[in-house]
Design an enzyme around this catalytic site. Structure first.
Site: not given
Length: 358
Positions: A106, A173, A229-230, A347
């Site tokens: 996609e 990816g 990072l998250h 996202c």
């Protein structure tokens, strides 16, 4: 004797055709020499392939018919089949594109006034296994070639009939697990003989593959880097991003400092705000410490809905608190609007299937 006769009478195996997108300039020159064609034809062919994105050799009207026939016999133009296309209420378009081997990925086109951004994939699926991301749920199918990455951008350009002004390799990816093909695609997107997009408008988003960040810092082009990072708390990040467990936050911090010193460019940290997971007081304090006195920009993204996920987005108030606290230590942060979330194009929502209302 019978076996010998059978071997002699067996039909020769067909020679596989090569995608023109996979040929270097030198290889194209060698092909033209074999076809007894002058060298200047290479430039003409490359213009048709990379700039005009033609789908048929017959469209190469400034080439002699005999050359077009010879190219069609030995080569292909790649191309993708549109398995599905959706249009968001905000004008974004999501495409499920299928390659010749049946693998699908996609990509998303996001118009904004007179600009067009593309979010492209670098792999079919993903091996990183981020807990909040739909792409990694089915694992990795294969990496894409440079031509396949490039073709996504050209497909979006042609569908919108508008020049692409920026590209983010932030789709399916982990780009740095497909480094060579990604760099080749970036260079072709940047080239005036390709898409002609400025290097600073070409962004690679990585989970934090440290050896490749170091390598990327030494590339001559000024491509932009974004790091997912998250969390700046090791235990939380390991939970959310198991694929980069072996790269500690301490080492990531060090390598990002080296990246800034080497390039002078400001990286972006992507931070998906997840209710009750990475939005606590300890998480805010850790993020401030990680980014303090460091040239960086933080993109805060309220977690997008992923079917079957146990995670929920943080509140608007919590997102604003992050912005305020980061600003207090001199770190610029923005709350990023999610484009195409109503068609699962935002996202963390990309996946390889034709589910839902395609």
């Amino acid at each position: 004797m019978q076996d010998d006769n059978m071997e002699r009478n067996a039909a020769p195996s067909p020679v596989a055709k090569r995608d023109l997108h996979s040929l270097t300039h030198g290889e194209l020159l060698e092909l033209l020499e074999k076809l007894n064609q002058p060298k200047f034809r290479a430039k003409q062919i490359e213009e048709w392939v990379w700039e005009k994105n033609v789908l048929s050799f017959d469209e190469m009207t400034n080439l002699p018919k005999v050359l077009r026939q010879a190219l069609a016999t030995s080569c292909t133009l790649g191309g993708v089949q549109v398995a599905a296309r959706q249009v968001s209420s905000d004008g974004s378009r999501k495409y499920l594109l299928r390659y010749d081997d049946g693998v699908a990925v996609e990509c998303v086109g996001m118009p904004n006034r007179n600009k067009l951004a593309v979010c492209a994939s670098t792999q079919a699926g993903c091996a990183m296994g981020c807990a909040f991301c739909a792409t990694g749920a089915a694992g990795l199918t294969r990496s894409l070639t440079a031509g396949e990455i490039y073709e996504q951008v050209m497909h979006v350009r042609d569908d919108f009939n508008s020049r692409v002004t920026s590209v983010v390799l932030m789709g399916q990816g982990e780009p740095f697990m497909n480094y060579d093909a990604v760099l080749e695609a970036l260079r072709r997107l940047n080239s005036p003989d390709g898409a002609g997009i400025g290097a600073r408008h070409l962004t690679v988003s990585t989970c934090g593959v440290i050896p490749m960040i170091k390598r990327f810092a030494n590339e001559p082009e000024q491509f932009t880097l974004a790091v997912s990072l998250h969390s700046a708390v090791q235990r939380t990040r390991d939970l959310l991003m198991p694929g980069v467990k072996k790269y500690s936050l301490l080492h990531l911090y060090d390598i990002m400092g080296e990246y800034v010193d080497k390039t002078g460019r400001r990286p972006t940290y992507e931070y998906a705000l997840i209710k009750g997971v990475n939005d606590s007081e300890d998480e805010i304090a850790a993020l401030c410490d990680f980014c303090r006195d460091n040239l960086a920009h933080v993109n805060l993204i309220k977690l997008n809905d992923v079917k079957g996920s146990k995670f929920q987005p943080s509140s608007d108030a919590k997102a604003l608190e992050f912005v305020k606290r980061l600003a207090a230590v001199g770190v610029e942060a923005t709350i990023r609007n999610s484009r195409g979330s109503d068609i699962d194009a935002a996202c963390g929502q990309l996946r390889q299937n034709v589910e839902k209302n395609f």
